[in-house]
Design a protein around this motif. Sequence first.
Motif, PDB file in Angstrom:
ATOM      1  N   UNK A  20       0.827  -1.208   0.000  1.00  0.00           N
ATOM      2  CA  UNK A  20       0.000   0.000   0.000  1.00  0.00           C
ATOM      3  C   UNK A  20       0.854   1.247   0.000  1.00  0.00           C
ATOM      4  N   UNK A  21       0.464   2.225  -0.827  1.00  0.00           N
ATOM      5  CA  UNK A  21       1.110   3.534  -0.793  1.00  0.00           C
ATOM      6  C   UNK A  21       0.514   4.407   0.297  1.00  0.00           C
ATOM      7  N   UNK A  22      -0.644   4.018   0.835  1.00  0.00           N
ATOM      8  CA  UNK A  22      -1.396   4.861   1.745  1.00  0.00           C
ATOM      9  C   UNK A  22      -1.570   4.183   3.090  1.00  0.00           C
ATOM     10  N   UNK A  23      -1.747   4.986   4.113  1.00  0.00           N
ATOM     11  CA  UNK A  23      -2.133   4.432   5.394  1.00  0.00           C
ATOM     12  C   UNK A  23      -3.562   3.925   5.289  1.00  0.00           C
ATOM     13  N   UNK A  24      -3.828   2.836   6.007  1.00  0.00           N
ATOM     14  CA  UNK A  24      -5.174   2.269   5.940  1.00  0.00           C
ATOM     15  C   UNK A  24      -6.164   3.166   6.676  1.00  0.00           C
ATOM     16  N   UNK A  25      -7.427   3.000   6.378  1.00  0.00           N
ATOM     17  CA  UNK A  25      -8.467   3.823   6.975  1.00  0.00           C
ATOM     18  C   UNK A  25      -9.496   2.938   7.676  1.00  0.00           C
ATOM     19  N   UNK A  26     -10.346   3.536   8.456  1.00  0.00           N
ATOM     20  CA  UNK A  26     -11.401   2.816   9.153  1.00  0.00           C
ATOM     21  C   UNK A  26     -12.542   2.534   8.176  1.00  0.00           C
ATOM     22  N   UNK A  63     -22.082  11.347  -4.050  1.00  0.00           N
ATOM     23  CA  UNK A  63     -21.052  12.363  -3.903  1.00  0.00           C
ATOM     24  C   UNK A  63     -19.906  11.794  -3.073  1.00  0.00           C
ATOM     25  N   UNK A  64     -18.680  12.029  -3.527  1.00  0.00           N
ATOM     26  CA  UNK A  64     -17.504  11.489  -2.848  1.00  0.00           C
ATOM     27  C   UNK A  64     -16.569  12.637  -2.496  1.00  0.00           C
ATOM     28  N   UNK A  65     -16.203  12.736  -1.236  1.00  0.00           N
ATOM     29  CA  UNK A  65     -15.316  13.793  -0.777  1.00  0.00           C
ATOM     30  C   UNK A  65     -13.874  13.345  -0.962  1.00  0.00           C
ATOM     31  N   UNK A  66     -13.254  13.803  -2.055  1.00  0.00           N
ATOM     32  CA  UNK A  66     -11.879  13.385  -2.332  1.00  0.00           C
ATOM     33  C   UNK A  66     -10.873  14.031  -1.391  1.00  0.00           C
ATOM     34  N   UNK A  67     -11.323  14.996  -0.590  1.00  0.00           N
ATOM     35  CA  UNK A  67     -10.423  15.556   0.409  1.00  0.00           C
ATOM     36  C   UNK A  67     -10.029  14.482   1.423  1.00  0.00           C
ATOM     37  N   UNK A  68     -10.845  13.441   1.522  1.00  0.00           N
ATOM     38  CA  UNK A  68     -10.549  12.356   2.453  1.00  0.00           C
ATOM     39  C   UNK A  68      -9.642  11.293   1.841  1.00  0.00           C
ATOM     40  N   UNK A  69      -9.298  11.486   0.587  1.00  0.00           N
ATOM     41  CA  UNK A  69      -8.460  10.498  -0.091  1.00  0.00           C
ATOM     42  C   UNK A  69      -6.993  10.841   0.131  1.00  0.00           C
ATOM     43  N   UNK A  70      -6.259   9.913   0.706  1.00  0.00           N
ATOM     44  CA  UNK A  70      -4.823  10.130   0.893  1.00  0.00           C
ATOM     45  C   UNK A  70      -4.172  10.375  -0.459  1.00  0.00           C
ATOM     46  N   UNK A  71      -3.203  11.263  -0.498  1.00  0.00           N
ATOM     47  CA  UNK A  71      -2.540  11.564  -1.768  1.00  0.00           C
ATOM     48  C   UNK A  71      -1.051  11.815  -1.557  1.00  0.00           C
ATOM     49  N   UNK A 114     -17.969  13.294  -7.888  1.00  0.00           N
ATOM     50  CA  UNK A 114     -18.729  12.046  -7.957  1.00  0.00           C
ATOM     51  C   UNK A 114     -17.878  10.849  -8.368  1.00  0.00           C
ATOM     52  N   UNK A 115     -16.579  10.968  -8.298  1.00  0.00           N
ATOM     53  CA  UNK A 115     -15.758   9.823  -8.662  1.00  0.00           C
ATOM     54  C   UNK A 115     -14.294  10.195  -8.698  1.00  0.00           C
ATOM     55  N   UNK A 116     -13.479   9.230  -9.074  1.00  0.00           N
ATOM     56  CA  UNK A 116     -12.051   9.460  -9.250  1.00  0.00           C
ATOM     57  C   UNK A 116     -11.640   8.902 -10.599  1.00  0.00           C
ATOM     58  N   UNK A 117     -10.935   9.708 -11.360  1.00  0.00           N
ATOM     59  CA  UNK A 117     -10.491   9.305 -12.685  1.00  0.00           C
ATOM     60  C   UNK A 117      -9.106   8.686 -12.572  1.00  0.00           C
ATOM     61  N   UNK A 118      -8.949   7.461 -13.058  1.00  0.00           N
ATOM     62  CA  UNK A 118      -7.707   6.736 -12.872  1.00  0.00           C
ATOM     63  C   UNK A 118      -6.800   6.765 -14.083  1.00  0.00           C
ATOM     64  N   UNK A 119      -7.338   6.622 -15.274  1.00  0.00           N
ATOM     65  CA  UNK A 119      -6.445   6.558 -16.428  1.00  0.00           C
ATOM     66  C   UNK A 119      -5.656   7.850 -16.565  1.00  0.00           C
ATOM     67  N   UNK A 120      -4.338   7.715 -16.759  1.00  0.00           N
ATOM     68  CA  UNK A 120      -3.437   8.858 -16.877  1.00  0.00           C
ATOM     69  C   UNK A 120      -3.337   9.664 -15.595  1.00  0.00           C
ATOM     70  N   UNK A 121      -3.813   9.070 -14.472  1.00  0.00           N
ATOM     71  CA  UNK A 121      -3.588   9.692 -13.178  1.00  0.00           C
ATOM     72  C   UNK A 121      -2.111   9.599 -12.818  1.00  0.00           C
ATOM     73  N   UNK A 122      -1.468   8.561 -13.322  1.00  0.00           N
ATOM     74  CA  UNK A 122      -0.061   8.338 -13.027  1.00  0.00           C
ATOM     75  C   UNK A 122       0.810   9.093 -14.026  1.00  0.00           C
ATOM     76  N   UNK A 144     -13.418   4.768  -0.909  1.00  0.00           N
ATOM     77  CA  UNK A 144     -12.113   5.432  -0.875  1.00  0.00           C
ATOM     78  C   UNK A 144     -10.993   4.430  -0.598  1.00  0.00           C
ATOM     79  N   UNK A 145     -11.257   3.452   0.262  1.00  0.00           N
ATOM     80  CA  UNK A 145     -10.243   2.433   0.559  1.00  0.00           C
ATOM     81  C   UNK A 145      -9.918   1.627  -0.692  1.00  0.00           C
ATOM     82  N   UNK A 146     -10.954   1.268  -1.455  1.00  0.00           N
ATOM     83  CA  UNK A 146     -10.722   0.516  -2.692  1.00  0.00           C
ATOM     84  C   UNK A 146      -9.935   1.369  -3.679  1.00  0.00           C
ATOM     85  N   UNK A 147     -10.264   2.666  -3.782  1.00  0.00           N
ATOM     86  CA  UNK A 147      -9.534   3.562  -4.679  1.00  0.00           C
ATOM     87  C   UNK A 147      -8.050   3.608  -4.322  1.00  0.00           C
ATOM     88  N   UNK A 148      -7.749   3.671  -3.027  1.00  0.00           N
ATOM     89  CA  UNK A 148      -6.352   3.702  -2.597  1.00  0.00           C
ATOM     90  C   UNK A 148      -5.643   2.402  -2.936  1.00  0.00           C
TER      91      UNK A 148
END
Length: 472
Positions: A55-61, A139-147, A168-176, A364-368
Amino acid sequence: MKKICKRCVLIALSLVMALQLSACGKEGKTSSENDTKQGGTSSVGEPVRVKEDGMLFETRKVDNPDITMLIFWDPMEDINEINALYKKIYGGNVEVLVKAWGQKASLIASYAASGTKAEIVMLSKTDFPVMSASGVLEEIDLAKLDSNSEYWNINNMKNLTSINGKNYGLCFNNLNIVSTPLILFNKKIFSEFGQKTPLEYFRENAWNWDNFRKTAASLTMDKDGDGKTDLYGYDVSLSGAPGYLMESNGAEPLKYTDNTFSLNLNDPRVLAAYQLYSDMYNVDKSICTTEFKEYSNFLNGKTAMTTIAINQMAQLYADGMEAGSIGFAPFPSGPAAQGKHFANYEGHLIVGSVKGTGNTDATLAWMECAVSVWNKLALDSPPEITSYLYNDEEKAVIKEINAKTVKYEDSGLKYTADGSYGTRYINTCFLTAQEMVYKIRENLPLSTVMEQYKPTLQGYLDAANELLKTAK
């Protein structure tokens, strides 16, 4: 196109191929395997903020770790790896429901209307805008997503998946960054002719349009004296050129205000982008004249610089380029950008959640987990899988570029309408904007080209506006 290894493609085009699938996608139901829970969370109390292996991120509850995924193509290896990592960390089962491509809109709408939950929904740039506008996504609060990843700019993606200020989501392709089109340059050519490289300019905070144009012109020449140009300074796909140039100047061809699209072609920043292309192609003649051969031209030493995703370095080396001969830097900064650099984030795969699901911590956990797996595939997979392992120097440059890439919220860029980029009308509008490059290559005055295409572009925007009204 040249064959690129499977995992490399998964990162470069991360499920873009799903957009090309027909409505005959098969239906089915699978579940991730039962692993022993090794998670860093508990269902009660405070989260255990630790990093687990992989994992690149700390786990969440996550109170309710069992989740449902709606996917509209057969899950590929990377999706299975993400689900396995999620299971390992959080102990939850991922129920994967595979549905036909043509069912997507109606099925998600029926889920939202009936209160059927789905924490993970695989969407695309062609359907996300209308779905987000029509109220069927959570609605998804991406402020809660570790980055805190060294290689990922998650914050750059927020405006691609928001509308009216809500995400309302997170775009993954070309995020890297490693799947982002940058300036690739041939180190041997630059060394042979004593030219300063794009990376050197970038490190001096001088990688701008002026130095880009000057460098490309200096490296355009008739090397063998036969009267024909056999080395060009730069090559770029006709489809990508407008977007790269406009973004690098802090501009976009469309505006989105009061839930309405309008043309932005008279914006001086947009005009400057097209003018730069015209000057380099028609005046300096430093852009290669062949069409859609930017990969092969760079591979064969016909161009000193090109714009393709840097993960294609793997295939370039496999196809014969000398090891270590490729360098890379971000796209040069335009005059209106005032020294800022923007990576070209063109999202295809978007992950959302069905409205009413309410289990956003699990989403959010799955996204991470997804970010962690895709990052590993991009940078740390063994060479026999990726065909190429980024060396320490290249990884350091990737980190350096990521650190200096401007976040969209800091730049004022919203990339085509506050996240509403993606309807087929807007896509067609962009294709028409790309067709303008053909006319520019005929050395027609820029004003003539703009006036010729405005009615067509406006027609597509009118259709898009009607579509959004219906969605509302």
